[in-house]
Write an enzyme that holds these catalytic residues in place. Structure first.
Site, PDB file in Angstrom:
ATOM      1  N   THR A  44      13.915 -11.349   7.213  1.00  0.00           N
ATOM      2  CA  THR A  44      12.912 -11.965   6.324  1.00  0.00           C
ATOM      3  C   THR A  44      12.791 -11.208   4.998  1.00  0.00           C
ATOM      4  O   THR A  44      12.924 -11.787   3.915  1.00  0.00           O
ATOM      5  CB  THR A  44      11.539 -11.971   7.037  1.00  0.00           C
ATOM      6  OG1 THR A  44      11.701 -12.640   8.275  1.00  0.00           O
ATOM      7  CG2 THR A  44      10.488 -12.681   6.215  1.00  0.00           C
ATOM      8  N   VAL A  45      12.568  -9.903   5.075  1.00  0.00           N
ATOM      9  CA  VAL A  45      12.359  -9.132   3.839  1.00  0.00           C
ATOM     10  C   VAL A  45      13.682  -8.923   3.109  1.00  0.00           C
ATOM     11  O   VAL A  45      13.753  -9.021   1.873  1.00  0.00           O
ATOM     12  CB  VAL A  45      11.670  -7.779   4.150  1.00  0.00           C
ATOM     13  CG1 VAL A  45      11.437  -6.988   2.867  1.00  0.00           C
ATOM     14  CG2 VAL A  45      10.338  -8.008   4.870  1.00  0.00           C
TER      15      VAL A  45
ATOM     16  N   GLY B 295       2.291  -4.217   2.334  1.00  0.00           N
ATOM     17  CA  GLY B 295       3.103  -5.268   1.694  1.00  0.00           C
ATOM     18  C   GLY B 295       3.047  -5.147   0.180  1.00  0.00           C
ATOM     19  O   GLY B 295       3.397  -4.108  -0.385  1.00  0.00           O
TER      20      GLY B 295
ATOM     21  N   ASP C  37       0.356  -0.859  14.584  1.00  0.00           N
ATOM     22  CA  ASP C  37       0.925  -1.127  13.258  1.00  0.00           C
ATOM     23  C   ASP C  37       0.006  -0.541  12.169  1.00  0.00           C
ATOM     24  O   ASP C  37       0.472   0.128  11.244  1.00  0.00           O
ATOM     25  CB  ASP C  37       1.095  -2.643  13.085  1.00  0.00           C
ATOM     26  CG  ASP C  37       1.608  -3.002  11.723  1.00  0.00           C
ATOM     27  OD1 ASP C  37       2.826  -2.910  11.502  1.00  0.00           O
ATOM     28  OD2 ASP C  37       0.788  -3.362  10.845  1.00  0.00           O
TER      29      ASP C  37
ATOM     30  N   LYS D 258       0.441   2.804   9.432  1.00  0.00           N
ATOM     31  CA  LYS D 258       0.209   2.718   7.987  1.00  0.00           C
ATOM     32  C   LYS D 258      -0.772   3.804   7.528  1.00  0.00           C
ATOM     33  O   LYS D 258      -0.597   4.384   6.456  1.00  0.00           O
ATOM     34  CB  LYS D 258      -0.293   1.325   7.627  1.00  0.00           C
ATOM     35  CG  LYS D 258       0.809   0.271   7.819  1.00  0.00           C
ATOM     36  CD  LYS D 258       0.255  -1.126   7.746  1.00  0.00           C
ATOM     37  CE  LYS D 258       1.344  -2.171   7.961  1.00  0.00           C
ATOM     38  NZ  LYS D 258       0.810  -3.501   8.252  1.00  0.00           N
TER      39      LYS D 258
ATOM     40  N   GLY E  67       4.815 -10.643   4.665  1.00  0.00           N
ATOM     41  CA  GLY E  67       5.531 -11.826   4.172  1.00  0.00           C
ATOM     42  C   GLY E  67       6.713 -11.439   3.305  1.00  0.00           C
ATOM     43  O   GLY E  67       6.767 -10.319   2.769  1.00  0.00           O
TER      44      GLY E  67
HETATM   45  N1  HSE Z   1       2.760  -7.277  11.202  1.00  0.00           N
HETATM   46  C1  HSE Z   1       2.362  -6.674   9.974  1.00  0.00           C
HETATM   47  C2  HSE Z   1       0.975  -7.190   9.593  1.00  0.00           C
HETATM   48  C3  HSE Z   1       3.366  -6.977   8.900  1.00  0.00           C
HETATM   49  O1  HSE Z   1       0.528  -8.168  10.222  1.00  0.00           O
HETATM   50  O2  HSE Z   1       0.327  -6.623   8.736  1.00  0.00           O
HETATM   51  C4  HSE Z   1       3.263  -6.156   7.646  1.00  0.00           C
HETATM   52  O3  HSE Z   1       3.350  -4.794   7.892  1.00  0.00           O
END
Ligand code: HSE
Length: 382
Positions: free
Chosen positions: A10-11, A116, A183, A187, A284
């Site tokens: 995707t990216v 993102g 996730d 971060k 995205g």
């Molecule tokens: N799965 C991650 C989110 C994607 O929903 O933020 C971007 O890091």
């Protein structure tokens, strides 16, 4: 600058499309899986990219720790700059990669790994050079924000909200990483490393949204409260680092409550700057690719470092931060928590605790769950 891309998902596709249109940047080669090299610029061996004298920089958008770590290390050793969107890679091996990049005099940037399109790490790194960063945090997972917003405003249940977030491409391949808070934790690990030169790698307090029900969310809505999954990091007064992820209840008038759908809101507090907030699309194809191109442009302008080569791994210490917690649990077990106020409704108890350390709430919930209790908790962010 001539760029080769590792990964064509995707990216990766977004990065390639943007590179083809970008001024001052040129797409050289793309590393794809064996059997997928259907165009001359697509290759299947990292050695071919490392040996290419016309590749100045690699972009790693494969995801996962291996082989991404070996491939990025090989590219840095070959004197290429590296940009990655891969939070699992940087959370696991950021300090080694930062040191290798510094030794080789090349750049290693990873804006797209946290938020993102939101230009958070880029600005945090700049701010940390001139102000003392008091705290970092915010909403850093688009999937869970989308789900909580859909449950709050559209009355959806958890399973349908997750399915919709997956179908829109926000969730990780295994959405457990999203709903468990992992996730978001990765971060905030990166945020701490950039702000404090310390990568917290153990001792976390991690609670996702897996225990929340549609009833809970409607109950909060009736009280004018909004549920969000927030990450928090910062320095304790004793000089140790706190880093945790947990559901939080906020007044409907708070900035976090106005972050809807898959949007992220990253923030830092500078001693002199005060609160600085960044809101934008945290996931995205094109939003994430835009952050990759920003990093390439930074490297072209001589900015080489986001995590310092001196960055060390530390354990998080969440025992010095206290919160009041909203808790819903089996009424029969409600004496296990120091409630300041509680209501018993049949077999359920709901209430708000006195201020207790983050570590204590997380440990109590774990203990109660081990005894078979259904527990939901959220910090009261007044
Ligand atoms: N799965 C991650 C989110 C994607 O929903 O933020 C971007 O890091």
């Amino acid at each position: 600058m001539r760029v080769s891309v590792l990964g064509y998902g995707t990216v990766g596709v977004g990065v390639c499309e943007m590179l083809e249109k970008a001024e001052g940047l040129e797409l050289r080669k793309v590393l794809v899986r064996p059997g997928k090299a259907d165009k001359p610029f697509k290759v299947t061996s990292i050695e071919e990219i490392c040996a290419d004298p016309e590749t100045d920089a690699v972009v790693e958008v494969m995801g996962g720790v291996e082989p991404a770590f070996s491939f990025v290390s090989a590219a840095l050793r070959a004197g290429k700059h590296a940009v990655t969107s891969n939070k699992a890679l940087v959370a696991a091996h950021g300090p080694e990669l930062a040191r290798l990049a510094a030794e080789k005099g090349v750049g290693f940037l990873f804006s797209a790994a946290c938020g993102g399109a939101v230009p958070f790490l880029h600005n945090l790194a700049l701010a940390a050079e001139s102000d003392r960063i008091v705290s970092v945090g915010g909403i850093l997972n688009g999937t869970t924000n989308f789900m909580l917003d859909a449950m709050q405003r559209r009355g959806m249940d958890y399973a349908d909200a997750l399915k919709e977030a997956q179908s829109l491409g926000y969730a990780e391949a295994d959405p457990t990483a999203d709903v468990s808070g992992l996730d978001a934790l990765r971060k905030i690990m990166l945020g701490c490393a950039v702000a404090y030169d310390k990568l917290p790698c153990e001792g976390f307090s991690l609670e996702g949204i897996e225990s929340v029900t549609a009833d809970d969310v409607q109950h909060f809505r009736a009280k004018g409260l909004v549920l969000r999954l927030l990450v928090s990091g910062g320095l304790n007064e004793r000089g140790t680092l706190y880093a945790f992820v947990q559901p939080c209840l906020l007044p409907a008038s708070s900035p976090e409550a106005s972050v809807l759908k898959n949007f992220n809101m990253a923030k830092y507090r500078g001693e002199n700057a005060g609160d600085i907030l960044f809101i934008g699309q945290g996931a995205g194809r094109y939003p994430t690719a835009s952050a990759v191109l920003r990093d390439l442009s930074d490297i072209a302008h001589g900015r080489r470092e986001m995590m310092k080569s001196s960055c060390v791994r530390v354990a998080a210490d969440n025992s010095a931060v206290e919160k009041r917690y909203y808790v819903r649990l089996d009424a029969a077990l409600s004496d296990c928590l120091p409630f300041a106020e509680k209501e018993i409704d049949g077999a359920l108890a709901r209430g708000v605790t006195k201020a207790i350390p983050v570590t204590e709430m997380h440990a109590k919930a774990k203990m109660l769950r081990e005894r078979g209790a259904a527990v939901f908790f959220a910090a009261m962010e007044e």
